[in-house]
Design an enzyme around this catalytic site. Structure first.
Site, PDB file in Angstrom:
ATOM      1  N   SER A  93       0.795  -1.233   0.000  1.00  0.00           N
ATOM      2  CA  SER A  93       0.000   0.000   0.000  1.00  0.00           C
ATOM      3  C   SER A  93       0.824   1.278   0.000  1.00  0.00           C
ATOM      4  CB  SER A  93      -0.935   0.004   1.210  1.00  0.00           C
ATOM      5  OG  SER A  93      -0.182  -0.156   2.397  1.00  0.00           O
ATOM      6  N   THR A 195      -2.033   3.832   3.982  1.00  0.00           N
ATOM      7  CA  THR A 195      -1.057   4.914   3.883  1.00  0.00           C
ATOM      8  C   THR A 195      -0.212   4.925   5.144  1.00  0.00           C
ATOM      9  OG1 THR A 195      -2.584   6.271   2.633  1.00  0.00           O
ATOM     10  CG2 THR A 195      -0.943   7.458   3.935  1.00  0.00           C
ATOM     11  N   THR A 213       1.832   7.075   0.101  1.00  0.00           N
ATOM     12  CA  THR A 213       0.918   5.975  -0.219  1.00  0.00           C
ATOM     13  C   THR A 213       0.956   5.617  -1.701  1.00  0.00           C
ATOM     14  OG1 THR A 213      -1.391   5.267   0.071  1.00  0.00           O
ATOM     15  CG2 THR A 213      -1.064   7.455  -0.805  1.00  0.00           C
ATOM     16  N   ARG A 223      -6.111   8.912 -10.726  1.00  0.00           N
ATOM     17  CA  ARG A 223      -6.718   9.297  -9.439  1.00  0.00           C
ATOM     18  C   ARG A 223      -5.620   9.681  -8.426  1.00  0.00           C
ATOM     19  NH1 ARG A 223      -6.433   7.479  -3.828  1.00  0.00           N
ATOM     20  NH2 ARG A 223      -8.386   8.041  -2.854  1.00  0.00           N
ATOM     21  N   THR A 246      -5.584   8.676   7.182  1.00  0.00           N
ATOM     22  CA  THR A 246      -5.522   7.492   6.337  1.00  0.00           C
ATOM     23  C   THR A 246      -6.960   7.055   6.066  1.00  0.00           C
ATOM     24  OG1 THR A 246      -4.681   5.217   6.147  1.00  0.00           O
ATOM     25  CG2 THR A 246      -5.308   5.954   8.344  1.00  0.00           C
ATOM     26  N   GLY A 247      -7.148   6.354   4.977  1.00  0.00           N
ATOM     27  CA  GLY A 247      -8.505   5.904   4.643  1.00  0.00           C
ATOM     28  C   GLY A 247      -8.955   6.470   3.313  1.00  0.00           C
TER      29      GLY A 247
HETATM   30  N1  ASP Z   1      -5.720   7.852   1.919  1.00  0.00           N
HETATM   31  C1  ASP Z   1      -5.210   7.026   0.863  1.00  0.00           C
HETATM   32  C2  ASP Z   1      -5.828   7.443  -0.428  1.00  0.00           C
HETATM   33  O1  ASP Z   1      -7.013   7.733  -0.465  1.00  0.00           O
HETATM   34  C3  ASP Z   1      -5.453   5.580   1.042  1.00  0.00           C
HETATM   35  C4  ASP Z   1      -5.251   4.995   2.417  1.00  0.00           C
HETATM   36  O2  ASP Z   1      -4.920   5.659   3.376  1.00  0.00           O
HETATM   37  O3  ASP Z   1      -5.430   3.816   2.576  1.00  0.00           O
HETATM   38  O4  ASP Z   1      -5.146   7.419  -1.418  1.00  0.00           O
END
Ligand code: ASP
Length: 335
Positions: A93, A195, A213, A223, A246-247
């Site tokens: 990731s 991330t 990330t 994207r 994160t997320g």
């Molecule tokens: N925040 C990151 C993104 O949207 C992904 C993640 O944190 O898992 O690219």
């Protein structure tokens, strides 16, 4: 759950004033404020300190710690720390070995910010193992904040970074399996996210943060998420504190997540309260919360830490002089 009073007490024992000037009303004693604090480290936290997202944060913190314990800067610490995760081919990731977009391209996003509010970022960067170090070069060697795509790659190559094939056999295989269905449902779950966001407070009392990330697995080509966006994936204000996210990046961008956490701290919230309110904001702004996992970490100027997430499962790695540990974040919803 520790009361605010207990939290202050352990902070005092550890030599760090855990009560910031704003964390209780001027006419209240700490005892009267007695605000519940969810974040519970197993031992008192002392400065310097480094905190980062998810399990991979433990190894990253180790590297950051070598800088902090030698009296180095928070900025050097966070760069060195997250490079470990970026260079780990097993981590799918972040950086090398990151899961690709739907067309098989590994595209990376990263940003870094220091105690002078200097910041640098790269978005949609391909073929470079350590985007965080390119982001730092953007910060230090250009008048800009964010370089993207081919321009970011050209810049990196000019600065001496080497081209690398980021798509490992493991990630290629996962992508090929995904191709069989090609279901376009980019979502955050335990398999395709993570991330690394890292915040550090150094011996001098200065803050810095880094966020890096490969973004959502099998995302649309082009994207870009929150992670390279200053104020979304990361924000640092040395007068107040720092935050990272994160997320689901789209949700974090919509709510200016990390900037909001820092602003909430500026207006008197503890790091924990600020993270909770930012999560509440995410929840209130999204009708459909299916798979809408977002987690925040906050670290204030005095070394207080907070973390919170929409769904269960978010955890953070913490390291200071006395100990290192993983702490489970409190959350609002079960999956
Ligand atoms: N925040 C990151 C993104 O949207 C992904 C993640 O944190 O898992 O690219």
């Amino acid at each position: 759950m520790k009361s605010r009073r207990e939290f202050i007490k352990i902070g005092t024992v550890g030599g760090v004033a855990l009560l910031s000037a704003n964390s209780c009303a001027a006419d209240q004693t700490p005892e009267e404020a007695n605000v519940p604090v969810d974040f519970e480290p197993s031992q008192p936290i002392t400065k310097p300190i480094v905190v980062s997202t998810w399990n991979h944060g433990l190894d990253a913190n180790k590297a950051a710690w070598t800088v902090l314990e030698a009296g180095g800067t928070a900025l050097d610490a966070v760069e060195k720390g997250v490079r470990v995760t970026e260079s780990d081919p097993e981590n799918t990731s972040v950086g090398l070995g990151g899961l690709p977009d739907r067309d098989g391209n590994v595209t990376l996003d990263a940003c870094i910010m220091d105690h002078h509010s200097n910041c640098g970022a790269v978005a949609y960067l391909q073929h470079i193992e350590n985007p965080i170090s390119v982001a730092r070069k953007v910060m230090e060697d250009t008048p800009h904040v964010l370089l993207a795509g081919d321009g970011a790659l050209e810049f990196a190559l000019d600065k001496g970074f080497k081209k690398t094939n980021l798509l490992t056999a493991k990630s290629k295989e996962a992508w090929e399996n995904w191709l069989k269905e090609s279901e376009y449902q980019p979502q955050i779950n335990s398999e395709n996210h993570d991330t690394i966001g890292m915040l550090a407070l150094d011996e001098e009392g200065n803050l810095a943060g880094a966020c890096t990330t490969s973004g959502m697995a099998y995302k649309l080509h082009g994207r870009v998420g929150d992670s390279p966006i200053i104020g979304a994936g990361l924000f640092v204000d040395n007068e107040v504190g720092a935050a990272c996210a994160t997320g689901v990046g789209e949700a974090v961008i919509r709510t200016a997540g990390s900037a909001i956490v820092v602003e909430l701290m500026r207006h008197g919230k503890t790091p924990q309260e600020a993270c909770e309110e930012a999560v509440a904001r995410i929840i209130s702004k999204h009708k459909d919360l299916t798979n809408m996992q977002v987690g925040f970490i906050a670290l204030d100027k005095n070394g207080n830490v907070g973390c919170h997430s929409v769904y269960a499962g978010f955890n953070i790695a913490l390291r200071d002089k006395n100990h290192e540990e993983m702490v489970d974040a409190k959350y609002e919803k079960e999956w």
